[in-house]
Design a protein around this motif. Sequence first.
Motif, PDB file in Angstrom:
ATOM      1  N   HIS A 127       0.832  -1.202   0.000  1.00  0.00           N
ATOM      2  CA  HIS A 127       0.000   0.000   0.000  1.00  0.00           C
ATOM      3  C   HIS A 127       0.870   1.257   0.000  1.00  0.00           C
ATOM      4  N   GLY A 128       0.221   2.400  -0.035  1.00  0.00           N
ATOM      5  CA  GLY A 128       0.916   3.675   0.053  1.00  0.00           C
ATOM      6  C   GLY A 128       0.285   4.582   1.091  1.00  0.00           C
ATOM      7  N   TRP A 129       0.438   5.894   0.909  1.00  0.00           N
ATOM      8  CA  TRP A 129      -0.154   6.899   1.799  1.00  0.00           C
ATOM      9  C   TRP A 129      -1.226   7.666   1.032  1.00  0.00           C
ATOM     10  N   PRO A 130      -2.401   7.954   1.613  1.00  0.00           N
ATOM     11  CA  PRO A 130      -2.802   7.666   2.991  1.00  0.00           C
ATOM     12  C   PRO A 130      -3.494   6.313   3.134  1.00  0.00           C
ATOM     13  N   LEU A 260      -1.889  16.354 -14.759  1.00  0.00           N
ATOM     14  CA  LEU A 260      -1.322  17.699 -14.721  1.00  0.00           C
ATOM     15  C   LEU A 260      -2.043  18.570 -13.701  1.00  0.00           C
ATOM     16  N   ASP A 261      -3.362  18.410 -13.586  1.00  0.00           N
ATOM     17  CA  ASP A 261      -4.127  19.160 -12.582  1.00  0.00           C
ATOM     18  C   ASP A 261      -3.638  18.815 -11.176  1.00  0.00           C
ATOM     19  N   TRP A 262      -3.395  17.519 -10.955  1.00  0.00           N
ATOM     20  CA  TRP A 262      -2.913  17.095  -9.632  1.00  0.00           C
ATOM     21  C   TRP A 262      -1.523  17.674  -9.344  1.00  0.00           C
ATOM     22  N   GLN A 263      -0.646  17.630 -10.332  1.00  0.00           N
ATOM     23  CA  GLN A 263       0.697  18.172 -10.134  1.00  0.00           C
ATOM     24  C   GLN A 263       0.667  19.671  -9.867  1.00  0.00           C
ATOM     25  N   PHE A 270       2.062  17.148  -0.606  1.00  0.00           N
ATOM     26  CA  PHE A 270       3.329  16.472  -0.897  1.00  0.00           C
ATOM     27  C   PHE A 270       4.497  17.349  -0.452  1.00  0.00           C
ATOM     28  N   ALA A 271       4.415  18.639  -0.780  1.00  0.00           N
ATOM     29  CA  ALA A 271       5.476  19.569  -0.369  1.00  0.00           C
ATOM     30  C   ALA A 271       5.542  19.689   1.146  1.00  0.00           C
ATOM     31  N   SER A 335       3.738   8.051   9.602  1.00  0.00           N
ATOM     32  CA  SER A 335       3.449   7.696   8.208  1.00  0.00           C
ATOM     33  C   SER A 335       3.902   8.792   7.249  1.00  0.00           C
ATOM     34  N   VAL A 336       3.733  10.063   7.638  1.00  0.00           N
ATOM     35  CA  VAL A 336       4.074  11.136   6.695  1.00  0.00           C
ATOM     36  C   VAL A 336       5.585  11.289   6.534  1.00  0.00           C
ATOM     37  N   TYR A 337       6.365  10.695   7.432  1.00  0.00           N
ATOM     38  CA  TYR A 337       7.823  10.790   7.312  1.00  0.00           C
ATOM     39  C   TYR A 337       8.355  10.039   6.099  1.00  0.00           C
TER      40      TYR A 337
END
Length: 416
Positions: A127-130, A260-263, A270-271, A335-337
């Motif tokens: 899996h990934g986050w979140p 592209l909208d997400w980026q 993410f930042a 988790s966010v680390y």
Amino acid sequence: MWSSSALILSLCFLSEAASRVTSSVKPLKINLSERVPHMLDLVHRTHLPPAELSAAKSSYNTTLSSGLPLSTLKSLRKEWITSFKWELEQESINQYHHFTTKVEGQDIHFIQEPSQDPNAVPIILLHGWPGSFLEMLPLIDLLTLKEPAVKESHPTSFNVVLPSLPGFGLSTPAPDGWTTSDTARILNTLMTKVLGYQTYAVHGTDWGCAVAYELYGQFNTTVRAAHLNFLPFVPPNLEQLAALNITLSGAEVDEEKRSLDWQGAGSGYFAEQTTKPNTIGLALYDNPIGQLTWIAEKFILWSDPRRGSGPSVLTDNEILRVVSLYYLTHSFVSSVYIYAQNPGGFATKYTKAKTDAPLLYTSFNYNVGFWPKALVEEVGNLVYYKFQEFGGHFPALDNPPALAADISMIGKYWHH
């Protein structure tokens, strides 16, 4: 699930395999109920604004571009208080066989569910986050062929291993300097030395795809097939696609636009999590409504807009279950680390994995990242590429039958 005799045999096998690496595998029954009253008390006592700010009422709100709408948060909060029952969810989660083991000092939680087929392919689902291990649960019965109706359409069965990544859920937080390469290494140890699989396949999404890709390339004698629905490379922009002479179909144009909208407007989290994980982590540590707001936005925005209908099991209840797990295991901050510890985890330069193992890929229509077939071919030995019209970033919840069917295609290319 397992018969009692199969469970006893498996436990004996696990204990014998574990002793060979001075590790111990312990059965686990999840019990987080004692923390639930405090969580729900905080949910009940949290004050929300009486009305949406006028700036949030713009047309942007229809796509959640300005964030999670107050009305959606209020609806989720009401359901959390009035109808969500952690005890029932916990009972459902405990139908699967949970274990913990220690590898390189890290406590790793995992589920192991075998198929009754002696020729079943071992596979680890990442899996990934979140997300969390909960994200992959709908795949288990589909891949082990415990649902009789599935056997006709899925010729391949799997022995499923489903871990919690370090820092997530019931696995201990990752130490300083820990990367996805480190996670890949200890999970390869889990599969080979602890569980005794000589070769196995891997499926990964989000950060799980980064770990899966490390396993695919770096452990190429043991990982003999991989299926991904996300890549550990920054999705291409239109200029890059043009430079590569890649022409998109109509459906792919829509996927590229969403990417592209997400980026551009959807990656602020993410930042923040890459540069200031402690700030957001501590701010939301004992704040269940805060965690719900932060996490629910991603589940709603990144999934198919038809979520909760048709093949999708991504209901509001599922979102509440995920957030409850994060809160009750105190794992939000750890988790966010994964973002801060892997600032280059999604690379800008495309490289090819050093393996001849087959790579399979599924592109889900509403995913937040899009990679056309020609690009996926650049990173591995691509043998299968499929577009799925229904589904998004969480396909194991968005469209579990389609994802399981695509993963089962591994059997067509599987060679020990």
